[in-house]
Motif scaffolding. Structure first.
Motif, PDB file in Angstrom:
ATOM      1  N   ILE A 137       0.838  -1.201   0.000  1.00  0.00           N
ATOM      2  CA  ILE A 137       0.000   0.000   0.000  1.00  0.00           C
ATOM      3  C   ILE A 137       0.876   1.255   0.000  1.00  0.00           C
ATOM      4  N   SER A 138       1.944   1.246   0.798  1.00  0.00           N
ATOM      5  CA  SER A 138       2.839   2.405   0.864  1.00  0.00           C
ATOM      6  C   SER A 138       3.538   2.646  -0.467  1.00  0.00           C
ATOM      7  N   ALA A 139       3.871   1.547  -1.161  1.00  0.00           N
ATOM      8  CA  ALA A 139       4.639   1.676  -2.400  1.00  0.00           C
ATOM      9  C   ALA A 139       3.762   1.909  -3.620  1.00  0.00           C
ATOM     10  N   TYR A 140       2.602   1.247  -3.681  1.00  0.00           N
ATOM     11  CA  TYR A 140       1.799   1.254  -4.914  1.00  0.00           C
ATOM     12  C   TYR A 140       0.369   1.769  -4.735  1.00  0.00           C
ATOM     13  N   GLY A 141      -0.047   2.018  -3.501  1.00  0.00           N
ATOM     14  CA  GLY A 141      -1.433   2.415  -3.274  1.00  0.00           C
ATOM     15  C   GLY A 141      -2.309   1.191  -3.032  1.00  0.00           C
ATOM     16  N   TRP A 142      -3.477   1.433  -2.459  1.00  0.00           N
ATOM     17  CA  TRP A 142      -4.329   0.305  -2.052  1.00  0.00           C
ATOM     18  C   TRP A 142      -4.879  -0.460  -3.251  1.00  0.00           C
ATOM     19  N   SER A 143      -5.199   0.219  -4.362  1.00  0.00           N
ATOM     20  CA  SER A 143      -5.830  -0.444  -5.502  1.00  0.00           C
ATOM     21  C   SER A 143      -4.879  -1.428  -6.188  1.00  0.00           C
ATOM     22  N   ASP A 144      -3.674  -0.973  -6.525  1.00  0.00           N
ATOM     23  CA  ASP A 144      -2.704  -1.856  -7.174  1.00  0.00           C
ATOM     24  C   ASP A 144      -2.260  -2.973  -6.234  1.00  0.00           C
ATOM     25  N   SER A 145      -2.241  -2.695  -4.946  1.00  0.00           N
ATOM     26  CA  SER A 145      -1.863  -3.730  -3.983  1.00  0.00           C
ATOM     27  C   SER A 145      -2.861  -4.882  -4.001  1.00  0.00           C
ATOM     28  N   LEU A 146      -4.136  -4.565  -4.143  1.00  0.00           N
ATOM     29  CA  LEU A 146      -5.146  -5.619  -4.232  1.00  0.00           C
ATOM     30  C   LEU A 146      -4.948  -6.480  -5.475  1.00  0.00           C
ATOM     31  N   LEU A 147      -4.500  -5.882  -6.561  1.00  0.00           N
ATOM     32  CA  LEU A 147      -4.237  -6.650  -7.786  1.00  0.00           C
ATOM     33  C   LEU A 147      -3.051  -7.599  -7.596  1.00  0.00           C
ATOM     34  N   VAL A 148      -2.045  -7.165  -6.858  1.00  0.00           N
ATOM     35  CA  VAL A 148      -0.917  -8.051  -6.562  1.00  0.00           C
ATOM     36  C   VAL A 148      -1.392  -9.248  -5.743  1.00  0.00           C
ATOM     37  N   LEU A 149      -2.209  -8.992  -4.742  1.00  0.00           N
ATOM     38  CA  LEU A 149      -2.726 -10.087  -3.920  1.00  0.00           C
ATOM     39  C   LEU A 149      -3.614 -11.019  -4.749  1.00  0.00           C
ATOM     40  N   ALA A 150      -4.370 -10.440  -5.683  1.00  0.00           N
ATOM     41  CA  ALA A 150      -5.214 -11.263  -6.559  1.00  0.00           C
ATOM     42  C   ALA A 150      -4.363 -12.232  -7.369  1.00  0.00           C
ATOM     43  N   ALA A 151      -3.237 -11.750  -7.889  1.00  0.00           N
ATOM     44  CA  ALA A 151      -2.350 -12.613  -8.672  1.00  0.00           C
ATOM     45  C   ALA A 151      -1.811 -13.759  -7.817  1.00  0.00           C
ATOM     46  N   LEU A 152      -1.503 -13.481  -6.554  1.00  0.00           N
ATOM     47  CA  LEU A 152      -0.998 -14.530  -5.664  1.00  0.00           C
ATOM     48  C   LEU A 152      -2.036 -15.634  -5.438  1.00  0.00           C
TER      49      LEU A 152
END
Length: 413
Positions: A171-186
């Protein structure tokens, strides 16, 4: 009364006798599926700040998530019992990833309700402890089952430990929205990791011990069993307590004037000490009375919360509270699932364990939703904390008389 468990016996045999590939695969699945949903609290404030929604909106979405998790658990458990665990875990990965991706859009509350609520909830329900531990039970002898349950639960705890700082860093590095996409990929890794978990209730080393019943017969037997009903009612409290803390503790820490980094530390510590607590619970539940142990866990939680609220609240008290709650966090899971397996065997464990967990998630729904609603109404989380203290004492009372033995069944001719 003796505290020794009637089902306990020495942990005989070589540890190598455990199906380590199945346990390892299930543990990684538990880590992945439990991780993101345990970090949802870190997304609350940045999401609400950008969208302008209130805490009731976020709380309702997380409450829907917990309710869908609970409603899906017995259904997915029954499907896994019949058609195999891997098929259900494949669906879990797809649902979970889709929900997190939709949640990242943030265009309207409905995307949060459907994505972060319904889809993530169903994804967790299809990939959570009930599904994984049922697969363990089919492949682990009864005298080692509680220990195996402790390993699987500890792995889920490790997910909380790892994903709390990971989510905050993203969240600190990419913001909450892009962070959710990273978690989705995992989450798309879940079906790959789960390949060893291909069996159903008719497979595994314990298949010869399965008592043949229809689903209707299994449900009739369970709902006519007093100890099972007590277990169902008591697990409601666990859901209320842990879901409220998971969703609202980061915001609570900020409200009482403590630096936000302590919220990250606290949830990470809960996750770390949860590993110790879950493994210990698996060992203790193998040797001593599971009902009495559960009663003591709930009493311990009520004492911990009361002390945290009544004593001066400082960064140190936050850390101490997190450590104590971590030890008690998911320590309820191994003995609870172990009791269901002792009472009814493994033939419909996914279904019957799922119903117990549905009660847990009804409690989760109320804990998360009431956290947001009562905060917006009173400007404080204190009423929700104290309700949890009272419910903890209630849970201690209802677990104490549970009988740790198999349900009486007619002897086969």
């Amino acid at each position: 009364m003796s505290l020794s468990s009637p089902a306990s016996r020495p942990l005989a045999g070589n540890p190598a006798a455990l199906p380590w590939l199945i346990i390892a695969a299930g543990s990684v699945v538990a880590l992945l599926t439990f991780g993101p949903r345990s970090a949802m609290g870190f997304f609350q404030l940045p999401l609400l700040q950008e969208t302008g929604w209130d805490r009731t909106t976020f709380g309702l979405a997380m409450a829907i998530q917990n309710l869908c998790w609970g409603l899906g658990q017995p259904v997915f458990g029954a499907i896994a019992d019949r058609f195999g665990t891997w098929r259900v875990l494949l669906l879990a990965g797809v649902l979970y990833a889709s929900g997190l991706a939709l949640m990242s859009v943030g265009e309207a509350p409905v995307t949060l309700y459907i994505g972060g609520g319904v889809l993530v909830g169903l994804g967790v329900g299809a990939g959570s402890f009930g599904i994984v531990l049922s697969a363990f039970a089919r492949n682990v002898a009864p005298e080692r089952r509680s220990f195996a349950f402790g390993i699987g639960t500890a792995a889920g705890s490790a997910g909380m430990f790892l994903f709390a700082p990971l989510s905050q860093a993203l969240i600190s590095a990419y913001g909450w929205s892009d962070s959710l996409l990273v978690l989705a990929a995992l989450m798309l890794l879940v079906p790959i990791v789960a390949i060893p978990l291909r069996g159903n209730a008719g497979s595994g080393s314990q298949k010869q011990a399965v008592y043949k019943q229809s689903i209707a017969e299994a449900l009739k037997e369970a709902f006519g069993h007093k100890s099972y009903l007590l277990l169902v009612s008591g697990f409601f409290v666990c859901g209320y307590q842990v879901a409220f803390i998971t969703a609202h503790f980061p915001a609570y820490i900020r409200d009482i004037g403590i630096d936000a980094r302590y919220a990250v530390m606290a949830l990470a510590l809960i996750g770390f000490f949860n590993i110790i607590g879950s493994l210990s619970a698996g060992i203790i539940g193998q040797r001593y009375s599971k009902p009495y142990f559960l009663s003591l866990i709930y009493i311990g939680r009520s004492i911990a919360v009361s002390a945290f609220l009544l004593l001066p609240q400082t960064p140190t008290s936050v850390i101490v509270f997190a450590i104590v709650m971590g030890l008690l966090w998911l320590s309820t899971v191994p003995p609870t699932n172990g009791l269901v397996a002792i009472m009814f065997g493994t033939g419909h464990l996914g279904l019957l364990g799922g119903i117990v967990f549905l009660s847990h998630q009804v409690g989760s729904f109320l804990g998360v939703w009431m956290g947001g609603y009562l905060y917006d109404h009173f400007g404080s989380y204190d009423p929700v904390w104290w309700i949890g203290v009272g419910l903890g004492l209630f849970a201690a009372l209802v677990h104490w008389p549970i009988e740790e033995r198999a349900v009486a069944r007619p002897v086969a001719a």
